[in-house]
Design an enzyme around this catalytic site. Structure first.
Site, PDB file in Angstrom:
ATOM      1  N   CYS A  57       1.208 -22.011  12.888  1.00  0.00           N
ATOM      2  CA  CYS A  57      -0.254 -22.211  12.498  1.00  0.00           C
ATOM      3  C   CYS A  57      -0.371 -23.194  11.301  1.00  0.00           C
ATOM      4  O   CYS A  57       0.370 -22.916  10.254  1.00  0.00           O
ATOM      5  CB  CYS A  57      -1.088 -21.077  12.599  1.00  0.00           C
ATOM      6  SG  CYS A  57      -0.975 -20.087  13.908  1.00  0.00           S
ATOM      7  N   ARG A  75       2.215 -17.551   5.095  1.00  0.00           N
ATOM      8  CA  ARG A  75       3.679 -17.768   5.126  1.00  0.00           C
ATOM      9  C   ARG A  75       4.577 -18.934   5.483  1.00  0.00           C
ATOM     10  O   ARG A  75       5.761 -18.893   5.734  1.00  0.00           O
ATOM     11  CB  ARG A  75       4.239 -16.367   5.882  1.00  0.00           C
ATOM     12  CG  ARG A  75       3.904 -14.991   5.338  1.00  0.00           C
ATOM     13  CD  ARG A  75       4.769 -14.063   5.954  1.00  0.00           C
ATOM     14  NE  ARG A  75       4.432 -12.600   5.600  1.00  0.00           N
ATOM     15  CZ  ARG A  75       3.636 -11.746   6.052  1.00  0.00           C
ATOM     16  NH1 ARG A  75       3.628 -12.000   7.514  1.00  0.00           N
ATOM     17  NH2 ARG A  75       3.424 -10.584   5.685  1.00  0.00           N
ATOM     18  N   CYS A  97      -1.096 -21.035   8.127  1.00  0.00           N
ATOM     19  CA  CYS A  97      -0.344 -19.814   7.743  1.00  0.00           C
ATOM     20  C   CYS A  97      -0.063 -19.639   6.415  1.00  0.00           C
ATOM     21  O   CYS A  97       0.292 -20.468   5.699  1.00  0.00           O
ATOM     22  CB  CYS A  97       1.119 -19.976   8.525  1.00  0.00           C
ATOM     23  SG  CYS A  97       2.007 -18.691   8.365  1.00  0.00           S
ATOM     24  N   TYR A 131       0.766  -1.113  -0.081  1.00  0.00           N
ATOM     25  CA  TYR A 131       0.003   0.075  -0.094  1.00  0.00           C
ATOM     26  C   TYR A 131       0.948   1.390   0.169  1.00  0.00           C
ATOM     27  O   TYR A 131       2.032   1.394   0.818  1.00  0.00           O
ATOM     28  CB  TYR A 131      -0.862  -0.148   1.477  1.00  0.00           C
ATOM     29  CG  TYR A 131      -1.822  -1.244   1.251  1.00  0.00           C
ATOM     30  CD1 TYR A 131      -2.963  -1.142   0.739  1.00  0.00           C
ATOM     31  CD2 TYR A 131      -1.607  -2.103   2.214  1.00  0.00           C
ATOM     32  CE1 TYR A 131      -3.919  -2.432   0.561  1.00  0.00           C
ATOM     33  CE2 TYR A 131      -2.186  -3.212   2.237  1.00  0.00           C
ATOM     34  CZ  TYR A 131      -3.557  -3.442   1.489  1.00  0.00           C
ATOM     35  OH  TYR A 131      -4.171  -4.596   1.622  1.00  0.00           O
ATOM     36  N   ASP A 181      -6.431 -17.369   3.383  1.00  0.00           N
ATOM     37  CA  ASP A 181      -5.396 -17.454   2.134  1.00  0.00           C
ATOM     38  C   ASP A 181      -5.146 -18.926   1.702  1.00  0.00           C
ATOM     39  O   ASP A 181      -5.307 -19.680   2.623  1.00  0.00           O
ATOM     40  CB  ASP A 181      -4.355 -16.806   2.512  1.00  0.00           C
ATOM     41  CG  ASP A 181      -4.393 -15.345   2.755  1.00  0.00           C
ATOM     42  OD1 ASP A 181      -5.358 -14.520   2.150  1.00  0.00           O
ATOM     43  OD2 ASP A 181      -3.947 -14.886   4.034  1.00  0.00           O
ATOM     44  N   ASP A 224      -7.835 -11.014   1.209  1.00  0.00           N
ATOM     45  CA  ASP A 224      -6.714 -10.355   0.697  1.00  0.00           C
ATOM     46  C   ASP A 224      -6.474 -10.905  -0.633  1.00  0.00           C
ATOM     47  O   ASP A 224      -6.362 -12.314  -0.959  1.00  0.00           O
ATOM     48  CB  ASP A 224      -5.571 -10.935   1.767  1.00  0.00           C
ATOM     49  CG  ASP A 224      -4.230  -9.773   1.753  1.00  0.00           C
ATOM     50  OD1 ASP A 224      -4.188  -9.299   0.784  1.00  0.00           O
ATOM     51  OD2 ASP A 224      -3.732  -9.670   2.667  1.00  0.00           O
TER      52      ASP A 224
END
Length: 358
Positions: A116, A121, A119, A100, A280, A317
């Protein structure tokens, strides 16, 4: 011991292997051959605190689902991507993500207290840490200093609260000294995953001249244990306001009761629910998916059941790094020259739009 007294017991360790998870009763021994393929690819860490929250008699325990590996993680679907929200394409220097115009992410490390299973990533985080060297941090600061349009830096990772108080404090002070920055933010799982890390020294390291906000990641009300509440209280006592972000996860919180309990528990802990993320599509995470239509319906049914300040924004996202967008259902639709408004009870009401300025 020389005086005959017993040596103090060693503190429990974070569980990092399949064998350790099996010994703790968190995975079945007969599952180990399938789970080893998961362990070879993705980091594992279940802290003693998290392990203490898991109901071993419940095969569908929502805490275990978030942290304990599952055989399905070994399967990557065609629509899953190792960088689902486009961090890499927006990373001009190591550790910086500039998606952004007015804010950047700064990832000073890639280690977490827990890993997690959903996740986004998960292909990059792990116990080796990925810690930015001093020169890399200086390059990240220089990138921010050179761009006055950047008004906020968000520390993420990995988990910034895994850093020592001295290291974290030094990073915050360096950012605090950049004139055009207006706010700082930290994204973390530490207060709910390893609350013992939130020491008085760590809380003191959060002292900044610029406003600093903390965003804690919580997905289930049971994660707000007494120890977690104490850690959050210590952060709040340091003058840091706290927001939360959650992920909508099948088998964890994908029902009205679970979400209502979570959001009410957060408000009771003086934490403002900010975001509910649609999952995601990272590799091996399909078992957690909730259809967008179901997520929208859940949020619609919660409106009117809980206070407005307890409702987060439901967001997606967009894959590829195009940013977050709200995806909750609208309660207003055009009807000729006016509007039709849908009340929490489902009734519809007309709002005239004539004679209004602007």
């Amino acid at each position: 011991m020389p005086d005959g007294t017993a040596a103090p017991a060693a503190p429990p360790k974070t569980l990092r292997t399949m064998a350790a998870l099996a010994s703790a009763g968190l995975v079945r021994v007969d599952e180990l051959p399938k789970l080893e393929a998961v362990a070879e690819r993705y980091a594992i860490a279940v802290t003693p605190h998290v392990a203490s929250l898991i109901d071993r008699d419940d095969p569908a325990d929502p805490i275990a689902a978030q942290y304990v590996p599952h055989p399905d993680e070994a399967v990557t679907r065609p629509d899953e991507h190792p960088d689902p929200i486009g961090d890499d394409r927006h990373s001009p220097v190591r550790g910086i993500v500039h998606r952004y115009p007015d804010r950047v992410l700064l990832k000073p490390l890639l280690a977490c207290p827990v890993y997690c299973r959903f996740c986004f990533r998960r292909e990059s985080v792990g116990p080796d840490g990925g810690v930015l060297a001093d020169a890399e941090l200086e390059a990240a600061y220089a990138y921010v200093r050179a761009r006055p349009q950047i008004r906020e830096v968000i520390l993420t990772g990995g988990d910034p609260l895994m850093l020592s108080p001295r290291r974290l404090g030094a990073i915050l002070q360096a950012l605090d000294a950049i004139p055009h920055l207006e706010t700082l933010r930290i994204h973390t799982r530490v207060p709910v995953a390893e609350p013992s890390l939130v020491t008085p020294a760590l809380a003191a390291a959060l002292a900044t001249e610029k406003p600093l906000w903390l965003m804690v990641h919580v997905n289930h009300a049971r994660e707000l244990s007494p120890a977690a509440l104490e850690a959050l209280g210590r952060i709040r006592a340091a003058g840091v306001p706290i927001l939360s972000q959650s992920v909508l996860l099948r088998g964890v919180n994908d029902c009205e009761a679970a979400l209502e309990q979570l959001f009410r528990a957060l408000i009771a802990a003086r934490v403002k629910p900010a975001y509910l993320h649609h999952l995601d599509r990272a590799p091996g995470t399909a078992r957690f998916r909730v259809p967008l239509a179901r997520g929208r319906a859940l949020m619609r049914r919660l409106r009117g059941r809980i206070p407005g300040h307890a409702l987060p924004i439901y967001v997606v996202d967009i894959a590829g790094g195009h940013g977050k967008v709200p995806v909750g259902e609208s309660h207003a639709e055009r009807d000729g020259e006016g509007w039709l408004l849908t009340a929490p009870d489902g009734s519809r009401h007309r709002l005239a739009d004539t004679g209004e300025s602007g």
